[in-house]
Scaffold this active site. Structure first.
Site, PDB file in Angstrom:
ATOM      1  N   CYS A 150       0.846  -1.190   0.000  1.00 61.18           N
ATOM      2  CA  CYS A 150       0.000   0.000   0.000  1.00 61.18           C
ATOM      3  C   CYS A 150       0.887   1.248   0.000  1.00 61.18           C
ATOM      4  CB  CYS A 150      -0.952  -0.056   1.196  1.00 61.18           C
ATOM      5  SG  CYS A 150      -2.238   1.214   1.184  1.00 61.18           S
ATOM      6  N   ASP A 305      -9.315  -4.620  -6.368  1.00 59.56           N
ATOM      7  CA  ASP A 305      -8.890  -3.645  -5.368  1.00 59.56           C
ATOM      8  C   ASP A 305      -9.551  -2.304  -5.657  1.00 59.56           C
ATOM      9  OD1 ASP A 305      -7.580  -1.923  -3.651  1.00 59.56           O
ATOM     10  OD2 ASP A 305      -5.597  -2.800  -3.984  1.00 59.56           O
ATOM     11  N   HIS A 334      -7.945  -5.355  -1.967  1.00 59.03           N
ATOM     12  CA  HIS A 334      -6.766  -4.742  -1.364  1.00 59.03           C
ATOM     13  C   HIS A 334      -6.261  -5.550  -0.169  1.00 59.03           C
ATOM     14  CE1 HIS A 334      -4.191  -1.188  -0.806  1.00 59.03           C
ATOM     15  NE2 HIS A 334      -4.371  -1.352   0.502  1.00 59.03           N
TER      16      HIS A 334
END
Length: 423
Positions: A150, A305, A334
Site C-alpha cells: 500500500c 482492489d 486490497h
C-alpha cells in the site's frame, strides 16, 4: 394454488425462521467472548532496532536454511502492520518464513503531536534507510529485498530510487503509484478541485485515524455498515468464521494517526499532481528519478482492489529503469492480497519463487535443491565449486566423475542455470 395452504406455508416458514434466530441468539454470549479473545500477530519475533516511534521486528526462522538475501517488509503509515500476520494460516510473514526467507518488518508506531512536522523525506530517507542499514549489517549483504504494501509500497519505490545500491529486488504490493485519472474513488475524492489536505492538517495537525477509517468505509457503505454484520449473524454458530471476523475487525479498528506534513505531501504530490509517475517528485531537494530503479521489480495487485485499482499500479513498470519487471494480478481485493486463503494457496508461492530466484548472492552449491554439505563436497572434489561452474558442467561427464545419476545431475544443472541467470 390453495390459498389456505399458502397461508399455512408462510406461517410455518416464519416460525422456522424465528426458531433459527432464537437458536443463534443462544450462542451470542459465547461467541462475543470468543471474539474478544482472538489473537493477532502471533509469529515469534523480537525487536532489533527502534527510532522515535518505530520498531524493527526480526522474525524467528522456521527453516534450517534461509535464502542469502533477507526481506524487509514496509507497511503503510495507516493501520497496524499485523495485517501481514493476522493469523497463522493466513500470514504473509509466516509464508515467507516457511519458504526460507529471513524476514524483517517495520512497525511505524503512532506519531505524537510533536511528529506532525515529519515529511516523506523523514520516513523514506531517514527511517527506512536506517532500517535497511540494520538489516544489511545483520545479514552481511550489501543489498536486500524490499516488499512494500500500500502506501509502504509507494515509499519503497521512492527509497529504491534514492538507494538502488541497497535494494536487491523490489516488490510493490497494492502500491499507489500512478494517478492520471484511473486511480479509483480515492483519487476522485482527493482531487484538488474538491479537497485541500493543507486545510485539514493546518486544523488538526496529525490526521486522525477516525477520519481515515470513515473515508475508507464510505467507499462501500452497504457492505461495511450492513452486509458484513448480516453475514456474521448468519454464521454466528461457525467458530472459525467468527474468529476470522473478529481479527479483521480488530485490525480495522486499530488505526493510527498520520503525521500531518507527510499526509499533505502524499495527497498533493502523489494523488493530485502525480509527480512520482511523471518523474517530477523531489524529497528535500533530492530527485526521485525512476531511471534509478534498475533492480528487478514485481507488482502484486488485486484485480478487485477498490482502494488501489490495478491501473494505479501496473503502469509504473513501464517507466522505471529496470529491464526485469513483472506483474502478478490476483482476483481479490486490497486486503485479500494478504489475508485470503486463496492468496496464500495460489499467489504467495509465486511471489516467493520470484524472490527466491533473485536472492542468491553467494556462489553456493547448497542453493540448489537436493545439494547438501556432503554432496557439495563431492562436487567440489570433481572441480565444481560454484553455481556458475555447475551451470556450465557437462551432465554425463559430471555424473561419471561423482557417481551421481545423470538425471539428478541434469536437474541440478538446470537449477544452477536458473539461479545464475536471475542474479
Amino acid at each position: 394454488m390453495n390459498p389456505f395452504t399458502l397461508i399455512t406455508d408462510m406461517q410455518r416458514q416464519q416460525w422456522e425462521k424465528a426458531t433459527e434466530m432464537m437458536d443463534k441468539s443462544t450462542v451470542l454470549p459465547e461467541q462475543i467472548e470468543r471474539m474478544s479473545d482472538v489473537e493477532v500477530g502471533q509469529t515469534p519475533c523480537r525487536e532489533v532496532y527502534s527510532e522515535n516511534k518505530l520498531t524493527l521486528k526480526h522474525y524467528e526462522p522456521t527453516t534450517d536454511k534461509q535464502h542469502d538475501v533477507p526481506i524487509l517488509i514496509v507497511y503503510a503509515l495507516i493501520n497496524r502492520p499485523y495485517i501481514l500476520d493476522l493469523q497463522q494460516d493466513r500470514s504473509v510473514v509466516k509464508t515467507l518464513l516457511d519458504q526460507g526467507f529471513d524476514v524483517y518488518m517495520i512497525d511505524w508506531g503512532e506519531p505524537s503531536k510533536l511528529d506532525a512536522h515529519l515529511t516523506l523525506y523523514d520516513y523514506v530517507d531517514r527511517y527506512i534507510d536506517n532500517c535497511v542499514d540494520v538489516v544489511r549489517e545483520r545479514s552481511g549483504e550489501d543489498s536486500i529485498n524490499v516488499l512494500g504494501y500500500c502506501m509502504g509500497g509507494t515509499m519503497s519505490a521512492m527509497y529504491a530510487s534514492l538507494h538502488p545500491d541497497k535494494v536487491k529486488n523490489l516488490g510493490l504490493m497494492a502500491a499507489g503509484l500512478s494517478f492520471d485519472g484511473d486511480g479509483g474513488v480515492l483519487e476522485l475524492w482527493g482531487d484538488d478541485e474538491y479537497y485541500s489536505p493543507e486545510v485539514l492538517t493546518e486544523t488538526v495537525g496529525n490526521v486522525p485515524s477516525e477520519f481515515l477509517d470513515v473515508g475508507f468505509a464510505l467507499m462501500d457503505p452497504v457492505d461495511n455498515f450492513v452486509t458484513k454484520y448480516v453475514r456474521l449473524f448468519d454464521n454466528i454458530d461457525n467458530d472459525e468464521m467468527v474468529e476470522n471476523f473478529a481479527r479483521m475487525e480488530r485490525w480495522i479498528g486499530d488505526g493510527i494517526d498520520v503525521a500531518g506534513e507527510t499526509y499533505r505531501q502524499f495527497i498533493e504530490d502523489i494523488y493530485q499532481d502525480d509527480k512520482l509517475m511523471r518523474n517530477e517528485l523531489h524529497l528535500n531537494g533530492r530527485h526521485i528519478d525512476l531511471d534509478d530503479i534498475d533492480m528487478p521489480v514485481l507488482q502484486i495487485v488485486g484485480e478487485y482492489d477498490h482502494l488501489i485499482p490495478p491501473e494505479a499500479s501496473k503502469p509504473f513498470n513501464e517507466v522505471v529503469g529496470s529491464d526485469d519487471t513483472s506483474v502478478l494480478e490476483f482476483p481479490t481485493g486490497h486486503i485479500g492480497l494478504s489475508v485470503s486463503s486463496s492468496s496464500h494457496t495460489k499467489l504467495w508461492p509465486k511471489v516467493c519463487d520470484w524472490y527466491a530466484g533473485r536472492s542468491v548472492t553467494q556462489e553456493n552449491l547448497e542453493a540448489v535443491s537436493g545439494i547438501g554439505s556432503v554432496y557439495a563436497e563431492r562436487l567440489q572434489a570433481a572441480g565444481i565449486d560454484t553455481l556458475s561452474a555447475l551451470a556450465d558442467a557437462d551432465a554425463s561427464h559430471l555424473a561419471e566423475e561423482t557417481d551421481f545419476s545423470e538425471k539428478t545431475v541434469r536437474e541440478w544443472i538446470d537449477q544452477a542455470v536458473r539461479l545464475t541467470a536471475s542474479k
